[in-house]
Design a protein around this motif. Sequence first.
Motif, PDB file in Angstrom:
ATOM      1  N   THR A 163     -38.795 -43.168  23.982  1.00 55.63           N
ATOM      2  CA  THR A 163     -37.757 -42.187  24.272  1.00 55.63           C
ATOM      3  C   THR A 163     -36.838 -42.090  23.059  1.00 55.63           C
TER       4      THR A 163
ATOM      5  N   ALA B 143     -33.657 -42.026  22.971  1.00 56.05           N
ATOM      6  CA  ALA B 143     -32.469 -42.871  23.135  1.00 56.05           C
ATOM      7  C   ALA B 143     -32.777 -43.892  24.220  1.00 56.05           C
TER       8      ALA B 143
ATOM      9  N   THR C  31     -28.173 -43.218  28.604  1.00 51.91           N
ATOM     10  CA  THR C  31     -27.418 -41.979  28.689  1.00 51.91           C
ATOM     11  C   THR C  31     -26.202 -42.214  29.577  1.00 51.91           C
TER      12      THR C  31
ATOM     13  N   ALA D  55     -32.174 -43.558  29.587  1.00 51.62           N
ATOM     14  CA  ALA D  55     -32.537 -42.221  29.134  1.00 51.62           C
ATOM     15  C   ALA D  55     -34.025 -41.991  29.378  1.00 51.62           C
TER      16      ALA D  55
ATOM     17  N   SER E  48     -37.161 -35.293  25.337  1.00 51.70           N
ATOM     18  CA  SER E  48     -36.157 -35.851  26.238  1.00 51.70           C
ATOM     19  C   SER E  48     -36.156 -35.109  27.558  1.00 51.70           C
TER      20      SER E  48
ATOM     21  N   ASP F 240     -33.442 -35.751  29.525  1.00 48.21           N
ATOM     22  CA  ASP F 240     -32.017 -35.853  29.836  1.00 48.21           C
ATOM     23  C   ASP F 240     -31.149 -35.313  28.705  1.00 48.21           C
ATOM     24  N   TYR F 241     -31.653 -34.342  27.930  1.00 45.40           N
ATOM     25  CA  TYR F 241     -30.909 -33.964  26.727  1.00 45.40           C
ATOM     26  C   TYR F 241     -29.548 -33.351  27.045  1.00 45.40           C
TER      27      TYR F 241
ATOM     28  N   SER G 249     -27.445 -34.509  29.058  1.00 46.82           N
ATOM     29  CA  SER G 249     -26.486 -35.591  29.240  1.00 46.82           C
ATOM     30  C   SER G 249     -26.415 -36.514  28.030  1.00 46.82           C
ATOM     31  N   LEU G 250     -27.217 -36.244  27.001  1.00 46.33           N
ATOM     32  CA  LEU G 250     -27.153 -37.046  25.781  1.00 46.33           C
ATOM     33  C   LEU G 250     -26.015 -36.561  24.895  1.00 46.33           C
TER      34      LEU G 250
ATOM     35  N   GLY H  14     -27.653 -35.612  20.374  1.00 49.45           N
ATOM     36  CA  GLY H  14     -28.829 -36.091  21.076  1.00 49.45           C
ATOM     37  C   GLY H  14     -30.092 -35.361  20.638  1.00 49.45           C
TER      38      GLY H  14
ATOM     39  N   ASN I 167     -29.564 -31.693  20.175  1.00 49.29           N
ATOM     40  CA  ASN I 167     -28.801 -31.106  21.270  1.00 49.29           C
ATOM     41  C   ASN I 167     -27.744 -30.136  20.759  1.00 49.29           C
TER      42      ASN I 167
END
Length: 408
Positions: A295, A297, A300, A309, A337, A339-340, A342-343, A351, A384
Amino acid sequence: MKIFWGLSAVALLLASPAMADEPVKSKFDLSIGGYVKLDYAYNSVKLNSPKLIPQMPAGGTASAQKDESTFTARESRLWFRAKGPDAFGAKTGSLVEVDFYGGGSSVNNETGTLRIRHAYGTLDWDTTHILFGQTWDIFGPAAANTVDFSVNGFTGTPNCPRVAQLRVTQDLAKNQDNKLSLMLGLQNPQQEYSTLTPNSYGPAVNAAGRLIYESKALGVAPGIGGKALQPLQVTLFGEAGTQKVTGNKAINVYGYGIYGFVPLLKSANGKNRAMTLSLETQAYIAAGLGDQQATGASTTGTLPNMSAARGFGVYGQLIFYPLQDMGVTAGYGRRQSMDYDSLGKTASAAGERYNQLIYANLAYDLNAAVRVATEYEFASTRYNVKPTGANSELGKANIYRLALYYYF
């Protein structure tokens, strides 16, 4: 004159072990191998590294506006393999392999130091196999057949790093042409190297496993490096663990996926590579495995509501040998990702939405020892938000490589 001849005699005596035509000896059956490799790379952006880095510099940054050429021989490696006496009815053995990507500057080759790649012992019964020591992470079996030393590790084949582990592989069913095996292991959690606050992760171990099916029904074709021919293989793999974070609840990390190797055009006699074609592919979903590069990251959110993440990876490559001594590889890998949103959304901590690589290479063996290879790579990273100093959320690079190998 007497002093001169005396010193000459001493020098000859000291040199005699190296000059003598004596084999390397050990109390066990010992073999030595490895290769010397010279890498040249032209990077259209400044990576400050002879191999790919995890993310490409975003457009408009200082690094994106520079190009560079690099030479290095630090991937050269050496290995020692020993076969020892039987124990409890099992064949025993060990392997130690090192290269020169230890400490030191990434651009100063003289500061390259030894680094442990593999260091493990094995006990092998007919259907049970034990390995203890350091070797490839059980998660993610694929390793791309690239000239680039990163072997696509940041974009769909997170087979690095090699980790300390204890694992048992049990053959569940086996005959002359087919085998079904289950591998289970405990391994060092890479989360201990997270860049969060000191001691933020606890010393818990991760559990990992593979369910492996192999069959000779389709014959064999070359795998990574082209040196060994492989049969059909389908593998389900996974990893899970729980890590402690200071000021936060424990975070569950995990990953699972599927790997496949298919000989599309098999070797005519099981040994030759001419007119063979193989397909290798992998897909996975992971959470919190940022240090393995599965991943982009590891975590997150913010304290005290941080979570793992999540992301996924896909990869595929074709290896074709039109001639016995010439191999052509083309492949694609992508890490995305989940969850980008929330990064990181600040310019200083942007992110990663995705990271991908397209590559193609050609390798020609002049003889059993000398290989020449060249490669083109197109790498790109979508962030991001625009990172600091960037005028774009996209970073990309064109890389051209030339490598010379000497296997021994």
